[in-house]
Design a protein around this motif. Structure first.
Motif, PDB file in Angstrom:
ATOM      1  N   PHE A   1      20.129  52.629 -72.773  1.00  0.00           N
ATOM      2  CA  PHE A   1      20.059  52.765 -74.230  1.00  0.00           C
ATOM      3  C   PHE A   1      18.624  52.836 -74.743  1.00  0.00           C
ATOM      4  O   PHE A   1      18.409  52.791 -75.951  1.00  0.00           O
ATOM      5  CB  PHE A   1      20.833  51.633 -74.927  1.00  0.00           C
ATOM      6  N   HIS A   2      17.656  52.963 -73.851  1.00  0.00           N
ATOM      7  CA  HIS A   2      16.275  53.210 -74.263  1.00  0.00           C
ATOM      8  C   HIS A   2      15.933  54.686 -74.050  1.00  0.00           C
ATOM      9  O   HIS A   2      16.311  55.270 -73.035  1.00  0.00           O
ATOM     10  CB  HIS A   2      15.298  52.368 -73.441  1.00  0.00           C
TER      11      HIS A   2
ATOM     12  N   SER B   1      20.363  55.038 -82.568  1.00  0.00           N
ATOM     13  CA  SER B   1      21.000  54.387 -81.426  1.00  0.00           C
ATOM     14  C   SER B   1      21.383  55.389 -80.343  1.00  0.00           C
ATOM     15  O   SER B   1      21.239  55.097 -79.158  1.00  0.00           O
ATOM     16  CB  SER B   1      22.231  53.588 -81.874  1.00  0.00           C
TER      17      SER B   1
ATOM     18  N   ILE C   1       8.330  52.382 -83.148  1.00  0.00           N
ATOM     19  CA  ILE C   1       8.721  52.554 -81.754  1.00  0.00           C
ATOM     20  C   ILE C   1       7.433  52.646 -80.943  1.00  0.00           C
ATOM     21  O   ILE C   1       6.396  53.104 -81.453  1.00  0.00           O
ATOM     22  CB  ILE C   1       9.625  53.793 -81.580  1.00  0.00           C
TER      23      ILE C   1
ATOM     24  N   THR D   1      10.347  51.536 -76.397  1.00  0.00           N
ATOM     25  CA  THR D   1      11.032  50.353 -76.897  1.00  0.00           C
ATOM     26  C   THR D   1      12.224  50.774 -77.746  1.00  0.00           C
ATOM     27  O   THR D   1      12.333  51.932 -78.171  1.00  0.00           O
ATOM     28  CB  THR D   1      10.102  49.508 -77.769  1.00  0.00           C
ATOM     29  N   ILE D   2      13.106  49.833 -78.030  1.00  0.00           N
ATOM     30  CA  ILE D   2      14.104  50.111 -79.063  1.00  0.00           C
ATOM     31  C   ILE D   2      13.379  50.209 -80.409  1.00  0.00           C
ATOM     32  O   ILE D   2      12.316  49.612 -80.599  1.00  0.00           O
ATOM     33  CB  ILE D   2      15.203  49.032 -79.114  1.00  0.00           C
TER      34      ILE D   2
ATOM     35  N   ARG E   1      12.338  49.329 -84.100  1.00  0.00           N
ATOM     36  CA  ARG E   1      12.253  48.022 -84.757  1.00  0.00           C
ATOM     37  C   ARG E   1      11.929  48.208 -86.237  1.00  0.00           C
ATOM     38  O   ARG E   1      11.049  49.000 -86.584  1.00  0.00           O
ATOM     39  CB  ARG E   1      11.167  47.165 -84.095  1.00  0.00           C
TER      40      ARG E   1
ATOM     41  N   PRO F   1      15.262  44.320 -84.441  1.00  0.00           N
ATOM     42  CA  PRO F   1      15.932  45.519 -83.927  1.00  0.00           C
ATOM     43  C   PRO F   1      16.689  46.229 -85.041  1.00  0.00           C
ATOM     44  O   PRO F   1      17.271  45.567 -85.918  1.00  0.00           O
ATOM     45  CB  PRO F   1      16.889  44.966 -82.863  1.00  0.00           C
TER      46      PRO F   1
ATOM     47  N   LEU G   1      21.841  49.593 -83.786  1.00  0.00           N
ATOM     48  CA  LEU G   1      22.122  49.344 -82.371  1.00  0.00           C
ATOM     49  C   LEU G   1      23.437  48.602 -82.168  1.00  0.00           C
ATOM     50  O   LEU G   1      24.004  48.623 -81.068  1.00  0.00           O
ATOM     51  CB  LEU G   1      20.969  48.561 -81.735  1.00  0.00           C
TER      52      LEU G   1
ATOM     53  N   GLU H   1      23.181  43.176 -74.852  1.00  0.00           N
ATOM     54  CA  GLU H   1      22.526  42.456 -75.940  1.00  0.00           C
ATOM     55  C   GLU H   1      22.998  41.006 -75.860  1.00  0.00           C
ATOM     56  O   GLU H   1      24.188  40.743 -75.658  1.00  0.00           O
ATOM     57  CB  GLU H   1      22.916  43.083 -77.274  1.00  0.00           C
TER      58      GLU H   1
ATOM     59  N   PHE I   1      17.455  42.182 -75.660  1.00  0.00           N
ATOM     60  CA  PHE I   1      18.001  43.490 -75.323  1.00  0.00           C
ATOM     61  C   PHE I   1      17.582  43.777 -73.882  1.00  0.00           C
ATOM     62  O   PHE I   1      16.396  43.976 -73.594  1.00  0.00           O
ATOM     63  CB  PHE I   1      17.497  44.567 -76.277  1.00  0.00           C
TER      64      PHE I   1
ATOM     65  N   ASP J   1      17.961  46.105 -70.616  1.00  0.00           N
ATOM     66  CA  ASP J   1      18.373  47.378 -70.041  1.00  0.00           C
ATOM     67  C   ASP J   1      18.115  47.316 -68.544  1.00  0.00           C
ATOM     68  O   ASP J   1      17.650  46.296 -68.020  1.00  0.00           O
ATOM     69  CB  ASP J   1      17.643  48.547 -70.706  1.00  0.00           C
TER      70      ASP J   1
END
Length: 502
Positions: free
Chosen positions: A32-33, A81, A301, A323-324, A326, A339, A343, A373, A442, A444
């Motif tokens: 999911f990244h 997302s 990001i 990164t996710i 923010r 976050p 997401l 998560e 989070f 991954d």
């Protein structure tokens, strides 16, 4: 698009396609990244909201998993997302950018999307001294296919004064009261980091205003990837200083990413500001870039890696990730990062526990995973040291450890037993809130990001555990209470790469 530019992009797509399966089969590849479909990625570029979608460009070498002549990769998302890869946007096709389309930004003008970037040319073998950098524009009607404008380069040389003539890059452009501005990363001739401010009425003719801010003391020899933006009652200068020296628990990465809060005088071109603050206290956040969306949110990001760091994924024909996203706000004089709530749409199966007492070590049965998560609140009671271990194997030869020490007031991210790749420990000052610690992870397949006490601090790091290291353990030196713990497995959110040579 001229034939040379088009042909370079076509060759790049073919190269990416040839390596793609090796990446997809790798147990460290991201779920999911945002990460490259194959080969090298670094700085986020051109992060923006255009025609109802988020666009993210990035520094990309599409021919090997090592840094090389830079292209601009490209992806888009409707919701921050789920992402889909788009054709490469820029290739180093012209005399002024033949050795790389370096970092930059994007802005909408008259319904078109403009990319402003640094064209790089090596003038000798020493990449620290033998270089020529200029600022360039490319434009697109559809936000996908870009033409470099005939007026390039739009800024041909660094200004006069105590400004290094060659290290002059990473334009971030924005509009303020019908005038366009851009800030550029720079250094003095004696190698002190600084940023330069320019203005323009049309994005093509640029006038230098001033050195907007310059380092004093331990502030590095070069400020890369600057970004100036309004947030709440401040103007924020975000940048990545190179060469800051270690201070106690601070600045232990090769380079740092942080910000100062102040107020920009647009006429004088000077930002009066406070002290430097880190954006993230972990290992792997660099070159952050922000965008503002239709809701008025300031979203950041960053590249989730660090220069000169070991990258075990390179053996599987890829390197680097983001990164996710923010959401940034300012609370009590500092940036708080959370976050993006979108997401939550990735949440799949969920498990939870509540009011659980922990003493010593306790493995959470049925809470395993490599893409999830995890949110928990721990009431410290009388304990001095407690925490959580993630990506733990059966005999605990692999584990990534997060520890809070009350007497020190420090939270620690320890990846010395995280598997392959770089090791180390990072620490962040953290206070308990009503004797409780709130952690939001989070995780991954080769990264962990943790938001501490609702984003007051964040810590980010790449890890490379074995596929079988899936466990979660809680620990404490005296009894603590986990008032609640929620875990959600997260769906894969990056659409499969489709080769597009158009």
């Amino acid at each position: 698009m001229n034939d040379k530019h088009k042909n370079l992009i076509k060759l790049a797509h073919q190269s990416i396609e040839e390596a793609r399966k090796s990446v997809e089969d790798n147990h460290w590849s991201m779920n999911f990244h945002m990460a490259p479909p194959s080969y090298w990625m670094n700085d986020p570029n051109g992060f923006c909201y255009f025609n109802g979608e988020y666009h993210l460009f990035y520094q990309h070498h599409p021919f090997s998993p090592e840094w090389g002549p830079m292209y601009w990769g490209h992806a888009k998302s409707k919701d921050l997302s789920s992402w889909e890869h788009l054709p490469i946007a820029l290739a180093p096709s012209e005399n002024y950018d033949k050795d790389g389309c370096f970092s930059g930004s994007a802005i909408e003008k008259d319904g078109k999307l403009y990319l402003m970037y640094t064209g790089n040319v090596w003038t000798g073998n020493n990449h620290d001294t033998d270089l020529l950098q200029v600022q360039c524009l490319a434009v697109s009607q559809d936000g996908i296919h870009f033409e470099k404008i005939s007026e390039n380069p739009v800024i041909e040389q660094a200004p006069e004064g105590d400004i290094h003539p060659f290290h002059f890059r990473d334009p971030k452009v924005w509009k303020h009261e019908e005038v366009y501005y851009c800030v550029l990363g720079s250094r003095t001739k004696d190698h002190v980091g600084q940023v330069l401010l320019y203005r323009s009425l049309d994005l093509i003719k640029w006038d230098f205003i001033n050195v907007a801010a310059k380092g004093e003391g331990n502030f590095g020899y070069m400020w890369e990837c600057p970004d100036i933006f309004p947030l709440d009652d401040y103007d924020v200068l975000m940048m990545s200083p190179q060469g800051m020296k270690e201070e106690e628990y601070l600045y232990h990465n090769l380079h740092q990413s942080g910000y100062v809060l102040g107020k920009l005088d647009y006429e004088k071109g000077i930002l009066e500001h406070g002290e430097f603050q880190l954006l993230d206290y972990g290992f792997d956040v660099y070159a952050p870039q922000t965008a503002i969306d239709e809701e008025g949110r300031r979203i950041m990001i960053a590249w989730m890696a660090m220069w000169e760091s070991e990258m075990p994924e390179q053996s599987h024909k890829w390197a680097g990730a983001m990164t996710i996203p923010r959401v940034l706000t300012i609370e009590e004089g500092q940036i708080v990062s959370r976050p993006v709530p979108e997401l939550k749409t990735l949440r799949q199966q969920g498990d939870s526990i509540g009011n659980k007492l922990i003493l010593g070590e306790h493995r959470l049965q049925g809470f395993e995973g490599d893409s999830y998560e995890l949110e928990l609140v721990i009431d410290a009671k009388g304990a001095n040291e407690f925490g959580i271990k993630l990506r733990v194997d059966e005999d605990q030869t692999e584990e990534t450890v997060f520890t809070y020490n009350r007497s020190e007031g420090m939270f620690t991210f320890d990846r010395n037993k995280s598997g392959k790749g770089p090791k180390g420990v990072r620490r962040a000052p953290v206070n308990l809130v009503e004797n409780k610690l709130h952690l939001h992870f989070f995780v991954d397949r080769s990264s962990i990001e943790v938001f501490i006490n609702d984003g007051a601090k964040t810590m980010t790091g790449r890890i490379y555990p074995e596929k079988k290291s899936l466990g979660i353990m809680l620990f404490s030196d005296q009894e603590v209470e986990v008032t609640h713990l929620n875990k959600w497995n997260l769906n894969k959110s990056i659409k499969p790469y489709v080769c597009n040579e158009e």
